[in-house]
Design an enzyme around this catalytic site. Structure first.
Site, PDB file in Angstrom:
ATOM      1  N   CYS A  68     -43.097   1.470 -49.357  1.00 26.76           N
ATOM      2  CA  CYS A  68     -43.290   2.914 -49.527  1.00 26.76           C
ATOM      3  C   CYS A  68     -42.029   3.566 -50.077  1.00 26.76           C
ATOM      4  O   CYS A  68     -40.971   3.512 -49.461  1.00 26.76           O
ATOM      5  CB  CYS A  68     -43.656   3.535 -48.185  1.00 26.76           C
ATOM      6  N   PHE A  69     -42.129   4.179 -51.244  1.00 26.87           N
ATOM      7  CA  PHE A  69     -40.924   4.701 -51.879  1.00 26.87           C
ATOM      8  C   PHE A  69     -40.310   5.882 -51.157  1.00 26.87           C
ATOM      9  O   PHE A  69     -39.131   6.194 -51.348  1.00 26.87           O
ATOM     10  CB  PHE A  69     -41.116   4.978 -53.369  1.00 26.87           C
TER      11      PHE A  69
END
Length: 200
Positions: free
Chosen positions: A47-48
């Site tokens: 997840c960025f």
């Protein structure tokens, strides 16, 4: 160490919009200026939101000029968050770091990369599953490739017992993610951060 691992399903209920073109700032304005002598590093580690948050926290005041989230490694022009989440574009959620190489080395950025996420799970980080969550290093020149392979070998021996599945690929076209994704955890601090045991 910790990284963000929000529930994938809950993320699907957020608004969707088209990502900004490569080179535009997260608000869709003029191209961001890069300081003279700055270098770029691009990584994907799940997840960025969490990846950006952790890099900003670790390297703030230590030569970090900017960090922005976006999409890389796919074969679709101007991918949207919805399309990337579907897995149909081939893109990974990624982070692009602009930094001062006289204060931070590329090696330091990659050593941190291997400490702040689990590089042994193919297309998964915690509850988030899909090719967009794969682990990857996207190098920008031959020297970065050399360092990436050296650090990966070291991390495999020292920390991850030969189980690393991280991709090491030439950086292709980068697309900034939609504006609401930039600094997401700074603007939405209540989200869960998943903890990892510290690596020696």
């Amino acid at each position: 160490m910790a990284t963000a691992m929000p529930n994938f399903i809950s993320r699907l209920f957020r608004p969707f919009s088209t990502s900004t073109r490569v080179g535009l700032n997260p608000e869709g304005g003029a191209a961001m200026s890069t300081p003279e002598g700055a270098a770029t590093a691009t990584v994907a580690a799940g997840c960025f939101w969490g990846v950006e948050h952790m890099y900003r926290k670790e390297f703030k005041g230590k030569g970090l000029y900017d960090a922005r989230v976006g999409y890389i490694g796919g074969d679709t022009q101007s991918p949207s968050y919805r399309a990337v989440c579907s897995g149909s574009t081939g893109h990974a959620e990624a982070l692009q770091v602009i930094y001062d190489p006289s204060q931070i080395t590329y090696r330091q950025l990659l050593e941190f990369f291997y400490k702040m996420h689990d590089p042994t799970t193919s297309n998964r980080q915690g509850p988030d599953a899909g090719s967009q969550y794969r682990s990857g290093i996207f190098y920008h020149d031959a020297e970065q490739e050399k360092i990436a392979r050296e650090v990966t070998q070291l991390a495999n021996q020292k920390w991850w017992k030969g189980k690393i599945v991280t991709e090491i690929l030439a950086a292709g076209e980068w697309w900034d993610a939609e504006a609401y994704h930039q600094k997401y955890l700074d603007n939405n601090p209540g989200h869960f951060l998943r903890s990892f045991p510290p690596l020696e």
